[in-house]
Write an enzyme that holds these catalytic residues in place. Structure first.
Site, mmCIF file in Angstrom:
data_model
loop_
_atom_site.group_PDB
_atom_site.id
_atom_site.type_symbol
_atom_site.label_atom_id
_atom_site.label_comp_id
_atom_site.label_asym_id
_atom_site.label_seq_id
_atom_site.Cartn_x
_atom_site.Cartn_y
_atom_site.Cartn_z
ATOM 1 N N CYS A 1 0.850 -1.189 0.000
ATOM 2 C CA CYS A 1 0.000 0.000 0.000
ATOM 3 C C CYS A 1 0.888 1.243 0.000
ATOM 4 C CB CYS A 1 -0.909 0.012 1.223
ATOM 5 S SG CYS A 1 -2.041 -1.396 1.327
ATOM 6 N N ARG B 1 -4.665 1.713 -1.327
ATOM 7 C CA ARG B 1 -4.763 0.378 -0.757
ATOM 8 C C ARG B 1 -4.600 -0.732 -1.778
ATOM 9 N NH1 ARG B 1 -9.953 -2.831 1.686
ATOM 10 N NH2 ARG B 1 -8.775 -4.421 2.806
ATOM 11 N N LEU B 2 -3.758 -1.702 -1.424
ATOM 12 C CA LEU B 2 -3.720 -2.996 -2.086
ATOM 13 C C LEU B 2 -4.408 -3.960 -1.134
ATOM 14 C CD1 LEU B 2 -2.756 -4.874 -4.367
ATOM 15 C CD2 LEU B 2 -0.651 -5.220 -3.059
ATOM 16 N N ILE C 1 -5.631 -7.071 0.741
ATOM 17 C CA ILE C 1 -5.209 -8.452 0.966
ATOM 18 C C ILE C 1 -6.075 -9.093 2.044
ATOM 19 C CG2 ILE C 1 -3.307 -9.947 1.701
ATOM 20 C CD1 ILE C 1 -1.384 -7.871 0.548
ATOM 21 N N ASN D 1 0.697 1.079 5.785
ATOM 22 C CA ASN D 1 1.144 0.104 4.800
ATOM 23 C C ASN D 1 1.710 -1.026 5.644
ATOM 24 O OD1 ASN D 1 2.319 -1.353 2.709
ATOM 25 N ND2 ASN D 1 4.105 -0.003 2.571
#
Length: 215
Positions: free
Chosen positions: A2, A49-50, A52, A73
Site C-alpha cells: 500500500c 490500498r492494495l 489483501i 502500509n
C-alpha cells in the site's frame, strides 16, 4: 504493498488538499484497490490500498472513539491474537491494522511493542495534537519524510514528496555515490537533500509541523 502520505502544518492551517491529492496520485501504483483521505485540523493523510485482508471493510483510514486516526502500509501477523486480547473493543472492521489504534490508546507510544509484522504506520491524535510515525524493526516497509519551517510531510516513496513539490529535486552527493556503489543508502539520509527515512524500528512524534521526539 500500500502507499501512505500526509502533511502536518506548523501554523495550524489545514493542509493544501491539492498537495494531498498529488501525493495520492503519485502513490497510485502502490494501491489500486482503494483510496482513503483524512483531514482534521492541521493534519491531512492519504492512503492507496492494495487489498489483501478484509476485502470488504478494510478501507482506511481507521478511527477509534478517542478521536485518533490511522493509515498504514502493513501486514500485522499477530492481529488475531491482538483482537482477542483487546477486551471490550468493538472493532469496526476485520483488518489486521485496526488493532494498532486501540493499542496506541492503551499503551501510548509503546503500542508498537505489541505488533508482530512489517509496517509503516501514521497515526494522528488530535487530542494530543501530535502525529506519530512508526516503522517495523526490520525496516521492511519504507517511510520517508521532509521537514521545513512551515510543515512536515511524509510518504511511502520519496517521489511522492518530490512530485508534490514538498522537497527540492537536489541530490546529496555522498548519498548518491553510496547508492551507485551499494544499490541502497545507509542510515537516515537518502540520495535527496531534505528527504530522510525513518530508521528500522523507529517511532517519531511530530507536533506543530516539527519532530519533537524519537524512540
Amino acid at each position: 504493498m500500500c502507499g501512505i502520505a500526509g502533511v502536518m502544518t506548523a501554523d495550524g492551517s489545514p493542509p493544501d488538499q491539492v498537495v494531498l491529492e498529488g501525493m495520492a496520485e503519485a502513490l497510485g501504483h502502490r494501491g489500486p484497490d482503494g483510496r482513503g483521505r483524512y483531514l482534521a485540523g492541521n493534519v491531512g493523510m492519504v492512503q492507496r490500498r492494495l487489498a489483501i485482508i478484509d476485502l470488504e471493510t478494510g478501507d482506511q483510514p481507521f478511527f477509534e472513539p478517542g478521536g485518533a486516526a490511522l493509515v498504514a502500509n502493513a501486514e500485522i501477523y499477530n492481529y488475531v491474537e491482538l483482537r482477542e486480547a483487546l477486551h471490550g473493543v468493538n472493532f469496526a472492521t476485520t483488518s489486521d491494522c485496526e488493532p494498532a489504534l486501540y493499542l496506541y490508546r492503551r499503551h501510548g507510544l509503546d503500542f508498537v511493542a505489541h505488533l508482530r509484522g512489517m509496517y509503516a504506520i501514521a497515526l494522528h491524535d488530535p487530542q494530543a495534537g501530535r502525529l506519530v510515525l512508526a516503522r517495523d524493526p526490520f525496516g521492511i516497509k519504507p517511510l520517508y519524510y521532509t521537514e521545513s519551517a512551515s510543515r512536515f510531510a511524509f510518504a511511502s516513496e520519496p517521489q511522492a514528496l518530490l512530485k508534490a513539490d514538498l522537497a527540492a529535486r537536489a541530490l546529496r552527493t555522498e548519498s548518491r555515490d553510496e547508492l551507485f556503489q551499494l544499490q541502497f543508502t545507509c542510515g537516515r539520509r537518502t540520495a535527496f537533500k531534505g528527504i530522510q527515512r525513518l530508521l528500522p524500528g523507529e517511532t517519531i512524534v511530530v507536533e506543530r509541523g516539527h519532530v519533537v521526539k524519537r524512540r
